[in-house]
Each structure stands twice: as structure tokens, then as C-alpha cells.
Design a protein around this motif. Sequence first.
Motif: not given
Length: 229
Positions: A57-77
Motif C-alpha cells: 500500500t506504499g507510495d514508494i516500493k522498495i524491492y530488495l534481495h533478502q541478502d541486502v542490508f541497508i547500512v545508510y540510516p538516512w536512506f529513506l530520506y
Amino acid sequence: MKKFSFIICTNSELYFDECVRYIEKLHIPEGWDTELIEINGAASMTSGYNEGLGAATGDIKIYLHQDVFIVYPWFLYSIKEIFESDPNIGIIGMVGAEKLSADGVMWHNSEVGNLCGDESVDADDKLPDDINPYDEYRYSIKDGLWDVMVADGLLLATSKDIPWREEIFDGWDFYDVSQCLEFRKRSFRNVVPLQKYPWVMHDDGVLNLKNYDKYRKICMEEYKEFFGF
């Protein structure tokens, strides 16, 4: 309230749980929320992502592999600001190629972007010295974007809902190239942000390329106008 939807196909509880640990540490913009769509036992990446697209139901969809780790805390901004900077941007990837190679293999052209490999980084630990200080680095649109033809499917954020071509790409290869070219067919931009430090880590291990060539040929035939045929 607006929302980010994380869509993850998974067959490993260990990887999935680690991926979610990083997501839970991300800073969330004011007025936004997040949701997690977990797809278990998908027949293909495209079918799994279409299932996630239908449930999200999101306005922005983020498709990612299960072995991907988002290490940048401001990623969503950052991805929010990028999409808001130009409504014609359809896909944001972490790495990609500005041009298609003649044989369809993405990494046979010079790639742009940034990425951590499979170094040992734990969500509760500080990052290695060579990519510190993450908490102090704040993305700015002034840092720039690369316009790319295709972006790697390890993580693709989208602001437009275009179905994945599961009727053709019914395996685990070239789903990302296909989706990027579907966006280009509709005149949307695919971009990769300049990342002073890599925003994600990909612990991809050993690749299974058993059917890679099959889907490479299918891709080149289906999108032959992009390859100059």
C-alpha cells in the motif's frame, strides 16, 4: 500518511531477519510510515514481486534481495528527496550501467554507483573505518544522479506501479534489466545516486547462473529496440 513498502522474496529466515534488522534502524521522514511485505516460496523473482506489488500500500516500493542490508540510516530520506526532485524518475538503484552492453550483460559496461561487498558488518556494530561516519553523512541532491539504462536488482526503489514481466522472465535472472527497460519504454528515468559512502551491503555469496544465458537471450529479443537490432 504516506508509506514506504519493503518487498522481499525470501527462502532463508536467517537472511530475512538480518535484512529486517537493518530496515528497522532506518530514520523515517515525518509524515511517512513503513510496511514490510514478505514473500515466501515464490516461483520466480517476478511472480514474487508482482505478489508483493499487489499487497503493498506504499507510495514508494522498495524491492530488495533478502541478502541486502541497508547500512545508510538516512536512506529513506534520500530516496524520497530523489523522487520528489523529478516526477519523471521511476526507478532508483544502487548500482547500474549508463549504457547497455552489446551482449546484454550489465556488468560488461562500466557500472556507476557504490556498494559494500560481503564484509562482516553487524547491524548493532559500527561500520568499518573506511566507510565511516555514516550517521554524520547526510545525502544532498546536489551530490548528483547518474541516469542509467539499467540498475542492478539487488535493490530497486520505484515510485510507479508497473507489473513485472513474469510471463516471460519466470526464473531468477534478467528480471531487473526487464523492469528497467519497461520503465524506459514509458519514458521514465532510471537513476543511481552518487553515494559518498555505499548505502547498502550485498552479501550475495555464490551466484547460480544455470539459466542466465537463457534469460539473457530472451531479454535481448524482447527488448531488441534497446539493443539496436
